[in-house]
Design an enzyme around this catalytic site. Structure first.
Site, PDB file in Angstrom:
ATOM      1  N   GLY A  46       0.838  -1.183   0.000  1.00 32.30           N
ATOM      2  CA  GLY A  46       0.000   0.000   0.000  1.00 32.30           C
ATOM      3  C   GLY A  46       0.875   1.235   0.000  1.00 32.30           C
ATOM      4  O   GLY A  46       2.050   1.181   0.389  1.00 32.30           O
ATOM      5  N   GLN A  51       3.178  10.048   1.176  1.00 33.22           N
ATOM      6  CA  GLN A  51       4.476   9.378   1.292  1.00 33.22           C
ATOM      7  C   GLN A  51       5.419   9.729   0.146  1.00 33.22           C
ATOM      8  O   GLN A  51       6.632   9.527   0.266  1.00 33.22           O
ATOM      9  CB  GLN A  51       4.305   7.856   1.367  1.00 33.22           C
ATOM     10  N   CYS A  99       5.878  -0.196   7.260  1.00 32.88           N
ATOM     11  CA  CYS A  99       5.535   0.991   6.467  1.00 32.88           C
ATOM     12  C   CYS A  99       6.763   1.382   5.660  1.00 32.88           C
ATOM     13  O   CYS A  99       7.880   1.366   6.196  1.00 32.88           O
ATOM     14  CB  CYS A  99       5.126   2.136   7.398  1.00 32.88           C
ATOM     15  N   LEU A 100       6.561   1.742   4.405  1.00 29.66           N
ATOM     16  CA  LEU A 100       7.693   2.124   3.561  1.00 29.66           C
ATOM     17  C   LEU A 100       8.357   3.401   4.078  1.00 29.66           C
ATOM     18  O   LEU A 100       9.496   3.681   3.722  1.00 29.66           O
ATOM     19  CB  LEU A 100       7.240   2.310   2.112  1.00 29.66           C
ATOM     20  N   HIS A 141      -4.384   1.679   7.932  1.00 27.46           N
ATOM     21  CA  HIS A 141      -2.990   2.135   7.904  1.00 27.46           C
ATOM     22  C   HIS A 141      -2.798   3.204   6.822  1.00 27.46           C
ATOM     23  O   HIS A 141      -2.230   4.273   7.088  1.00 27.46           O
ATOM     24  CB  HIS A 141      -2.054   0.937   7.657  1.00 27.46           C
ATOM     25  N   GLU A 142      -3.278   2.900   5.605  1.00 29.67           N
ATOM     26  CA  GLU A 142      -3.048   3.836   4.495  1.00 29.67           C
ATOM     27  C   GLU A 142      -3.806   5.148   4.710  1.00 29.67           C
ATOM     28  O   GLU A 142      -3.269   6.230   4.453  1.00 29.67           O
ATOM     29  CB  GLU A 142      -3.445   3.203   3.159  1.00 29.67           C
ATOM     30  N   HIS A 145      -2.304   7.798   6.929  1.00 30.37           N
ATOM     31  CA  HIS A 145      -1.299   8.681   6.320  1.00 30.37           C
ATOM     32  C   HIS A 145      -1.922   9.997   5.857  1.00 30.37           C
ATOM     33  O   HIS A 145      -1.243  11.029   5.796  1.00 30.37           O
ATOM     34  CB  HIS A 145      -0.651   8.003   5.107  1.00 30.37           C
TER      35      HIS A 145
HETATM   36 NI    NI Z   1       2.585   3.320   5.671  1.00 31.74          NI
END
Ligand code: NI
Length: 173
Positions: A46, A51, A99-100, A141-142, A145
């Protein structure tokens, strides 16, 4: 085009993202293509527009099989714009997340187990879903952000937080 992913500490990850007002534009399609390229390049499941430094309410997620989460059930590949989330029950579940924007780290995060969400696709068509478990976790989660929230801010037990490569077998996700 693959874009650099911002890492925790960058103030842009703490901003509240603005809603998309115009759909099906070349700019929106380019953003979505860049997000898909970046997510695939990073091996994520995701990605949220903030991000990559774009403060808009746009997330993508989904996978059939993930190397990062080998035991996770498939989640349909989805573009979700201007999302609205609503828990369906009080029940929460704990699960490991990464998470990236926090490379190499994992932590256990409580999330709503059953979730209703709605939003728009790239062309501006509204859709809604009722989901549970890992799918519900990924969406929460997404979408966090988009409100400047990173998963450690949701954690309650920091004994289950750390670098994947350092984790002992017992603690490993
Ligand atoms: Ni994330």
């Amino acid at each position: 085009m693959i874009r650099p992913v911002l890492h925790m500490g960058d103030a842009r990850l703490l901003q509240v993202a603005a809603p998309v007002v115009e759909f099906d534009t070349p700019e929106l399609h380019e953003l979505l293509a860049d997000m898909a390229d970046t997510m695939q390049h990073e091996g994520g499941i995701g990605l949220a527009a903030p991000q990559i430094g774009v403060s808009l309410q746009v997330v993508i997620f989904g996978f059939e099989q993930s190397d990062r989460y080998p035991d996770a059930p498939a989640v349909p590949r989805t573009v979700l714009i201007n999302p609205v989330l609503q828990p369906l029950e009080d029940s929460r579940a704990e699960g490991w997340e990464g998470c990236l924007s926090l490379p190499g780290l994992r932590g256990v995060v409580p999330r709503w187990q059953h979730l209703h969400y709605s939003g728009y696709d790239a062309r501006g068509h509204r859709f809604e879903r009722r989901v549970s478990d890992f799918h519900a976790r990924v969406v929460q989660h997404e979408c966090d952000h988009l409100n400047g929230i990173l998963y450690p801010m949701r954690m309650t037990d920091f004994t289950r937080f750390g670098f994947v490569e350092a984790m002992t077998n017992l603690a490993k996700p």
